[in-house]
Design an enzyme around this catalytic site. Structure first.
Site, mmCIF file in Angstrom:
data_model
loop_
_atom_site.group_PDB
_atom_site.id
_atom_site.type_symbol
_atom_site.label_atom_id
_atom_site.label_comp_id
_atom_site.label_asym_id
_atom_site.label_seq_id
_atom_site.Cartn_x
_atom_site.Cartn_y
_atom_site.Cartn_z
ATOM 1 C CG ASN A 152 -0.273 -0.367 2.489
ATOM 2 O OD1 ASN A 152 0.293 -1.448 2.603
ATOM 3 N ND2 ASN A 152 -0.309 0.507 3.472
ATOM 4 C CB SER A 200 -11.074 -3.426 1.597
ATOM 5 O OG SER A 200 -11.833 -2.435 2.216
ATOM 6 C CB THR A 238 -27.800 -8.611 10.711
ATOM 7 O OG1 THR A 238 -28.414 -9.141 11.887
ATOM 8 C CG2 THR A 238 -28.848 -8.392 9.638
ATOM 9 C CB CYS A 329 -3.270 3.429 9.243
ATOM 10 S SG CYS A 329 -4.319 2.594 8.085
#
Ligand code: PLP
Length: 387
Positions: A152, A200, A238, A329
């Protein structure tokens, strides 16, 4: 605004937004319930899974939705290591340039007794399949190998097929974090013998908060999240049906235009690199492989040794330019890039590293503006550091 941080995230595609909006408004049933509106949700979830599975050469039953790349990496490492510990192979091998989702999980495992080896990389950020082979011969206790498909920070594309084959030859599970490769490189798991792979959605124009973990048929790992029986009993919670539909829509759009986009972004990358070299010459260090087959299209990583990335980014931000220091990050923290440190061993260089990642909507005009602002910024910071 000039947005040059596409490795951090990208805007949602129009189709992804449309599909999600429609699903949120009209398909609100719980996909695991037994009444008719639930069946519509289940059908949409299954159709989305089918599209995403086909896109990586996998079977429908091998794709498990997650909340994104971080969960996929955690699941693969934590559950993968549990399974291999039970099989008498309790060691983990990874690389020193992984995303923190892998590295910090490896640190957690190590703190709880797992033997962990972080393989070094060369100056281009490449992990050597021969070095992996030697390490696994010396450490037959290794049960899981986790190496990212593409980095990345510097965009290095790893020889993933060879690395996976080496791991398999030593009886290990092989996981790859394909978050950055996804949507940019061809991923065909009929050709690459990975057992586990995570991606992702928000890196390809889908929504944030969804991704998937591919678990190859026959690979027996447990759950990360415990609770209900969703995702065939392997991932409780869920199901987020609108996000799954938005994810599949983004993937379809991205794969339709992949070649054209890579070409556009690749030529902007070359242009940007030329302009940076003309502007800064030897006062700037280029990090990672040359643009081409070992580097993601659109990724540029440069260092100004002796300067702080944070100060450079603040100046760029004031001029409306979005870029990052290494990975997103770490933005806001003064820690040097662990990737540049692993590649060069030079803390000064790691501290002054800026990453630009391009998208198809960027223009040469924007790049010219960025070079101009960057030049003024570096000149000012240089003179301040000398005064
Ligand atoms: N792995 C890599 C290589 C990444 O670049 C990222 C995000 O920057 C992640 C994992 C984490 O993904 P997510 O933001 O979906 O949790």
């Amino acid at each position: 605004m000039i947005y040059l941080d596409h490795a951090a995230t990208v805007p949602m595609t129009k189709e992804s937004l449309r599909v999600m909006e429609q699903a949120m408004e009209n398909i609100y049933g719980n996909a695991s319930a037994s009444y008719a509106p639930a069946a519509r949700a289940r059908t949409l979830l299954d159709q989305s899974r089918e599209i995403l599975a086909e896109g990586i050469g996998a079977d429908f039953s091998e794709v498990y939705f997650t909340s994104g790349g971080t969960e996929g990496d955690n699941w693969a490492l934590l559950a993968g290591m549990d399974a291999m510990k039970d099989a008498g192979k309790p060691g983990l091998v990874t690389s020193s340039i992984e995303h923190h989702a892998v590295l910090h999980t490896a640190d957690y495992l190590e703190a709880h007794g797992t033997p962990v080896i972080k393989l070094p990389v060369n100056r281009e950020g490449l992990v050597s399949p021969d070095a992996l082979d030697r390490t696994l011969s010396q450490h037959p206790e290794t049960g899981l190998v986790s190496i990212m498909w593409a980095n990345n920070e510097v965009g290095t594309i790893e020889p993933i097929k060879e690395l996976a084959a080496v791991a398999k030859a030593h009886g290990c599970l092989f996981h790859t974090d394909a978050v950055q490769a996804y949507g940019k490189l061809k991923i065909d798991l009929r050709e690459v013998p990975a057992d586990l792979l995570c991606v992702s959605a928000h890196k390809i124009g889908g929504p944030k908060g969804i991704g998937f973990l591919f678990i190859r048929k026959g690979v027996s790992i447990g759950s990360l999240l415990h609770g209900g029986e969703q995702e065939r009993g392997r991932r409780a919670g869920t199901e987020n049906v609108p996000a799954a539909a938005g994810f599949a829509a983004a993937f379809e759009e991205v794969s339709r235009n992949e070649d054209i986009r890579n070409k556009t972004v690749g030529s902007l990358q070359l242009y940007f690199r030329d302009q940076l070299e003309k502007t800064f010459g030897s006062s700037m260090c280029w990090n990672g492989p040359e643009p081409g087959k070992h580097r993601l299209p659109g990724n540029l990583s440069i260092s100004f040794p002796g300067l702080q990335a944070r100060s450079i980014l603040m100046n760029l931000d004031l001029a409306g330019i979005c870029a990052s220091a290494g990975s997103a990050c770490t933005t806001g923290l003064q820690t040097p890039s662990h990737v540049i440190l692993a590649m060069t061993g030079d803390p000064d260089r790691a501290q002054g590293t800026i990453r630009f990642t391009l998208g198809p909507e960027n223009t040469r005009g924007e790049i010219d503006t960025v070079c101009c602002v960057l030049k003024q910024t570096i000149t000012r910071l240089d003179s301040l550091s000398k005064s």
